[in-house]
Write an enzyme that holds these catalytic residues in place. Structure first.
Site, PDB file in Angstrom:
ATOM      1  N   ARG A 160      19.777  37.921  49.037  1.00  0.00           N
ATOM      2  CA  ARG A 160      20.446  38.538  50.197  1.00  0.00           C
ATOM      3  C   ARG A 160      21.581  37.675  50.768  1.00  0.00           C
ATOM      4  NH1 ARG A 160      15.054  40.046  51.098  1.00  0.00           N
ATOM      5  NH2 ARG A 160      14.779  42.212  50.480  1.00  0.00           N
ATOM      6  N   LYS A 197      37.168  39.055  49.723  1.00  0.00           N
ATOM      7  CA  LYS A 197      36.911  40.281  48.953  1.00  0.00           C
ATOM      8  C   LYS A 197      36.297  39.886  47.614  1.00  0.00           C
ATOM      9  CE  LYS A 197      40.366  43.621  50.533  1.00  0.00           C
ATOM     10  NZ  LYS A 197      41.510  44.445  50.117  1.00  0.00           N
ATOM     11  N   GLU A 223      53.030  37.609  43.393  1.00  0.00           N
ATOM     12  CA  GLU A 223      52.274  37.766  44.655  1.00  0.00           C
ATOM     13  C   GLU A 223      52.860  36.849  45.735  1.00  0.00           C
ATOM     14  OE1 GLU A 223      49.887  39.964  45.203  1.00  0.00           O
ATOM     15  OE2 GLU A 223      48.987  40.443  43.256  1.00  0.00           O
ATOM     16  N   LYS A 276      48.202  34.709  54.433  1.00  0.00           N
ATOM     17  CA  LYS A 276      47.033  35.563  54.196  1.00  0.00           C
ATOM     18  C   LYS A 276      45.944  35.264  55.232  1.00  0.00           C
ATOM     19  CE  LYS A 276      43.924  37.646  50.935  1.00  0.00           C
ATOM     20  NZ  LYS A 276      43.585  37.982  49.568  1.00  0.00           N
ATOM     21  N   GLU A 278      40.048  45.032  56.651  1.00  0.00           N
ATOM     22  CA  GLU A 278      41.130  45.953  56.285  1.00  0.00           C
ATOM     23  C   GLU A 278      41.043  47.302  56.997  1.00  0.00           C
ATOM     24  OE1 GLU A 278      42.441  45.537  52.192  1.00  0.00           O
ATOM     25  OE2 GLU A 278      43.135  47.601  52.209  1.00  0.00           O
ATOM     26  N   ARG A 282      45.564  44.177  57.474  1.00  0.00           N
ATOM     27  CA  ARG A 282      45.294  43.589  56.152  1.00  0.00           C
ATOM     28  C   ARG A 282      45.905  44.445  55.040  1.00  0.00           C
ATOM     29  NH1 ARG A 282      39.945  40.373  53.911  1.00  0.00           N
ATOM     30  NH2 ARG A 282      40.772  40.074  51.819  1.00  0.00           N
ATOM     31  N   ASN A 296      48.919  44.902  50.690  1.00  0.00           N
ATOM     32  CA  ASN A 296      48.999  45.818  49.545  1.00  0.00           C
ATOM     33  C   ASN A 296      50.426  46.291  49.272  1.00  0.00           C
ATOM     34  OD1 ASN A 296      46.212  45.674  49.296  1.00  0.00           O
ATOM     35  ND2 ASN A 296      45.889  47.375  50.706  1.00  0.00           N
ATOM     36  N   HIS A 337      51.452  47.816  45.958  1.00  0.00           N
ATOM     37  CA  HIS A 337      50.230  48.107  45.198  1.00  0.00           C
ATOM     38  C   HIS A 337      50.032  49.589  44.884  1.00  0.00           C
ATOM     39  CE1 HIS A 337      49.399  43.927  45.876  1.00  0.00           C
ATOM     40  NE2 HIS A 337      48.265  43.984  45.228  1.00  0.00           N
ATOM     41  N   HIS A 348      49.418  49.953  41.147  1.00  0.00           N
ATOM     42  CA  HIS A 348      48.173  50.451  40.545  1.00  0.00           C
ATOM     43  C   HIS A 348      48.456  51.629  39.627  1.00  0.00           C
ATOM     44  CE1 HIS A 348      45.455  48.556  43.835  1.00  0.00           C
ATOM     45  NE2 HIS A 348      45.615  47.755  42.806  1.00  0.00           N
ATOM     46  N   HIS A 399      48.504  42.553  36.278  1.00  0.00           N
ATOM     47  CA  HIS A 399      48.467  43.012  37.669  1.00  0.00           C
ATOM     48  C   HIS A 399      49.672  42.482  38.474  1.00  0.00           C
ATOM     49  CE1 HIS A 399      46.903  44.117  41.590  1.00  0.00           C
ATOM     50  NE2 HIS A 399      47.030  42.858  41.969  1.00  0.00           N
TER      51      HIS A 399
HETATM   52  N1  LIG Z   1      39.472  39.338  45.718  1.00  0.00           N
HETATM   53  C1  LIG Z   1      40.736  39.577  45.941  1.00  0.00           C
HETATM   54  O1  LIG Z   1      41.198  39.618  47.083  1.00  0.00           O
HETATM   55  C2  LIG Z   1      41.651  39.791  44.768  1.00  0.00           C
HETATM   56  C3  LIG Z   1      43.034  39.812  44.952  1.00  0.00           C
HETATM   57  C4  LIG Z   1      43.850  39.941  43.844  1.00  0.00           C
HETATM   58  C5  LIG Z   1      43.300  40.049  42.575  1.00  0.00           C
HETATM   59  N2  LIG Z   1      41.944  40.033  42.434  1.00  0.00           N
HETATM   60  C6  LIG Z   1      41.318  40.119  41.108  1.00  0.00           C
HETATM   61  O2  LIG Z   1      41.681  38.949  40.391  1.00  0.00           O
HETATM   62  C7  LIG Z   1      41.605  39.215  38.996  1.00  0.00           C
HETATM   63  C8  LIG Z   1      42.818  38.637  38.318  1.00  0.00           C
HETATM   64  O3  LIG Z   1      42.831  37.244  38.517  1.00  0.00           O
HETATM   65  P1  LIG Z   1      43.598  36.269  37.521  1.00  0.00           P
HETATM   66  O4  LIG Z   1      44.972  36.749  37.315  1.00  0.00           O
HETATM   67  O5  LIG Z   1      43.375  34.883  38.036  1.00  0.00           O
HETATM   68  O6  LIG Z   1      42.858  36.549  36.143  1.00  0.00           O
HETATM   69  P2  LIG Z   1      41.756  35.782  35.267  1.00  0.00           P
HETATM   70  O7  LIG Z   1      40.681  35.226  36.099  1.00  0.00           O
HETATM   71  O8  LIG Z   1      41.379  36.743  34.201  1.00  0.00           O
HETATM   72  O9  LIG Z   1      42.594  34.601  34.621  1.00  0.00           O
HETATM   73  C9  LIG Z   1      43.631  34.900  33.718  1.00  0.00           C
HETATM   74  C10 LIG Z   1      43.488  34.086  32.437  1.00  0.00           C
HETATM   75  O10 LIG Z   1      43.874  32.741  32.686  1.00  0.00           O
HETATM   76  C11 LIG Z   1      42.875  31.836  32.206  1.00  0.00           C
HETATM   77  N3  LIG Z   1      42.952  30.655  33.076  1.00  0.00           N
HETATM   78  C12 LIG Z   1      42.469  30.515  34.327  1.00  0.00           C
HETATM   79  N4  LIG Z   1      42.848  29.327  34.829  1.00  0.00           N
HETATM   80  C13 LIG Z   1      43.571  28.713  33.875  1.00  0.00           C
HETATM   81  C14 LIG Z   1      44.252  27.472  33.802  1.00  0.00           C
HETATM   82  N5  LIG Z   1      44.309  26.639  34.850  1.00  0.00           N
HETATM   83  N6  LIG Z   1      44.885  27.151  32.639  1.00  0.00           N
HETATM   84  C15 LIG Z   1      44.886  28.011  31.593  1.00  0.00           C
HETATM   85  N7  LIG Z   1      44.280  29.203  31.602  1.00  0.00           N
HETATM   86  C16 LIG Z   1      43.636  29.546  32.745  1.00  0.00           C
HETATM   87  C17 LIG Z   1      41.590  32.615  32.254  1.00  0.00           C
HETATM   88  O11 LIG Z   1      40.656  32.091  31.333  1.00  0.00           O
HETATM   89  C18 LIG Z   1      42.074  34.014  31.861  1.00  0.00           C
HETATM   90  O12 LIG Z   1      42.153  34.117  30.483  1.00  0.00           O
HETATM   91  C19 LIG Z   1      41.485  40.725  38.850  1.00  0.00           C
HETATM   92  O13 LIG Z   1      40.177  41.044  38.498  1.00  0.00           O
HETATM   93  C20 LIG Z   1      41.795  41.249  40.246  1.00  0.00           C
HETATM   94  O14 LIG Z   1      41.112  42.444  40.545  1.00  0.00           O
HETATM   95  C21 LIG Z   1      41.120  39.903  43.505  1.00  0.00           C
END
Ligand SMILES: NC(=O)c1ccc[n+]([C@@H]2O[C@H](COP(=O)([O-])OP(=O)(O)OC[C@H]3O[C@@H](n4cnc5c(N)ncnc54)[C@H](O)[C@@H]3O)[C@@H](O)[C@H]2O)c1
Length: 365
Positions: free
Chosen positions: A122, A144, A186, A228, A238, A242, A246, A249, A253, A267
């Site tokens: 929990r 999030k 971003e 942020k 949100e 917040r 987006n 977005h 999307h 993305h």
């Molecule tokens: N929670 C939120 O507020 C929020 C906001 C934006 C995006 N997201 C989510 O984030 C995700 C995307 O995140 P991301 O772009 O970090 O993707 P990811 O976590 O898939 O990382 C991208 C790639 O980079 C590699 N990697 C990570 N760190 C590295 C480093 N230092 N050196 C070399 N390779 C490295 C990973 O192994 C992966 O292959 C999506 O699922 C999206 O929905 C969440």
């Protein structure tokens, strides 16, 4: 070495974000106050090879014993199957209420580990150690957490704030250029939504940031986190401001959906094109100067990001398909499209009454 600390003010759920070069080596000292028993580190196999050893060495130096759980890299790990595997392994580590779960990796690991921590027993505490630029400036901050389901991305999740965020700028040196740029999209978005001076700074210094200048990278991560943090402190769940985060977005999307959420369009790249389209839509509606959309697109192109639908590899997605994806977006309500528009770079606001014809003509242009 430059370092900065940003505070996220959320009453009982407040926390600090520590940003700078070499932070992984300081993780033991920073996590010590939260450490009780064996500390599970959730990571992906790719990040584990690159950065795990530095983290475990730092924990050991502070007397913290850890056990790593390395999952396959990629979006597919953020699933019910990935969640089941992770929660099973965390329980096997004996995780209880007093324990801290550490997420080391990009947004995939942060979102999944945060959600697992939120539901396990929990709710147990967790720390974010983001290693992609996107995760450092966006996903690790704000609480999030989610997994993807067949019906869509991030549809099952919860708000669960981390206890601390540690962003090591040095970790970005191993990041592939395309991933770095996707995160940079971003960063530029923060300029467009709320800080014209920051956007101008990026125009002047973006090349330095992307070339690897540590002080410049620390600055953009800290500035983005500050922006942020302020928005999240005003509207954690949100219900208002917040949503400004987006910007780009709704279009983004739709573009991701039309390209099958594939490597054709990351993305961050979708957000880059989507933000230009949002600025163009704002201009079309007479809210913002056309020149701002042009200026924004020029900067994206200068650093190597896509800035228009035509810049996306492969067949151009058709307008009807894009509109249909927007109508099915989780942020669309009662058949009305919600857009974040701008009154010039740096001045975003939410609009729920955008005429479809204007959207259509921007997409067709
Ligand atoms: N929670 C939120 O507020 C929020 C906001 C934006 C995006 N997201 C989510 O984030 C995700 C995307 O995140 P991301 O772009 O970090 O993707 P990811 O976590 O898939 O990382 C991208 C790639 O980079 C590699 N990697 C990570 N760190 C590295 C480093 N230092 N050196 C070399 N390779 C490295 C990973 O192994 C992966 O292959 C999506 O699922 C999206 O929905 C969440």
């Amino acid at each position: 070495m430059s370092s900065e600390k940003v505070h996220v003010a959320l009453a009982g759920r407040s926390y600090d974000i520590h940003i700078g070069g070499g932070m992984l080596s300081r993780a033991g000292e920073l996590l010590k106050p939260f450490a009780r028993g064996l500390m599970p580190i959730v990571t992906d196999e790719h990040v584990a090879k690159l950065h795990l050893q530095k983290l475990t060495a730092s924990l050991e130096a502070s007397g913290i014993k850890s056990r790593s759980i390395a999952l396959p890299p990629g979006e597919r790990t953020k699933s019910f199957a990935g969640l089941e595997k992770l929660t099973t392994e965390l329980l096997a580590c004996g995780v209880d209420r007093g324990r801290l779960v550490v997420a080391l990796g990009g947004g995939v690991i942060g979102d999944l580990a945060g959600f697992a921590a939120g539901i396990l027993k929990r709710g147990v505490d967790f720390a974010q150690i983001p290693t992609t630029l996107l995760a450092q400036v966006d996903s690790s901050v704000g609480g999030k957490t989610a997994i993807n389901v067949p019906q869509g991305k991030n549809l099952v999740g919860m708000f669960h704030q981390p206890r601390i965020v540690i962003a090591d700028i040095e970790a970005l040196t191993s990041l592939p250029k395309r991933e770095l740029l996707a995160g940079y999209a971003e960063v530029v978005k923060y300029g467009a939504l709320g800080d014209a001076d920051f956007f101008a700074w990026l125009e002047a210094n973006g090349a330095k940031v992307l070339a690897g200048d540590e002080a410049a990278r620390t600055h953009i991560v800290a500035h983005s986190c500050k922006m942020k943090a302020e928005i999240v402190a005003r509207d954690e769940r949100e219900t208002g401001d917040r949503a400004l985060l987006n910007l780009g977005h709704t279009f983004g999307h739709a573009l991701e959906a039309a390209t099958g959420f594939s490597d054709r369009l990351l993305h961050g790249e979708a957000v880059a094109v989507g933000t230009v389209l949002a600025l163009q839509l704002s201009a079309k509606l007479g809210l913002s100067p056309t020149i701002d959309a042009e200026r924004y697109a020029r900067h994206l192109k200068a650093v190597g990001l896509p800035a228009s639908i035509a810049d996306i590899d492969g067949a151009r997605p058709d307008v009807d398909t894009l509109i249909s994806h927007m109508m099915h977006d989780k942020k669309a309500h009662d058949g009305k499209l919600t857009f974040i528009l701008v009154k010039g770079i740096g001045h975003a606001f939410t609009s729920r009454d955008v005429p479809l014809d204007a959207v259509r003509s921007v997409l067709a242009a």
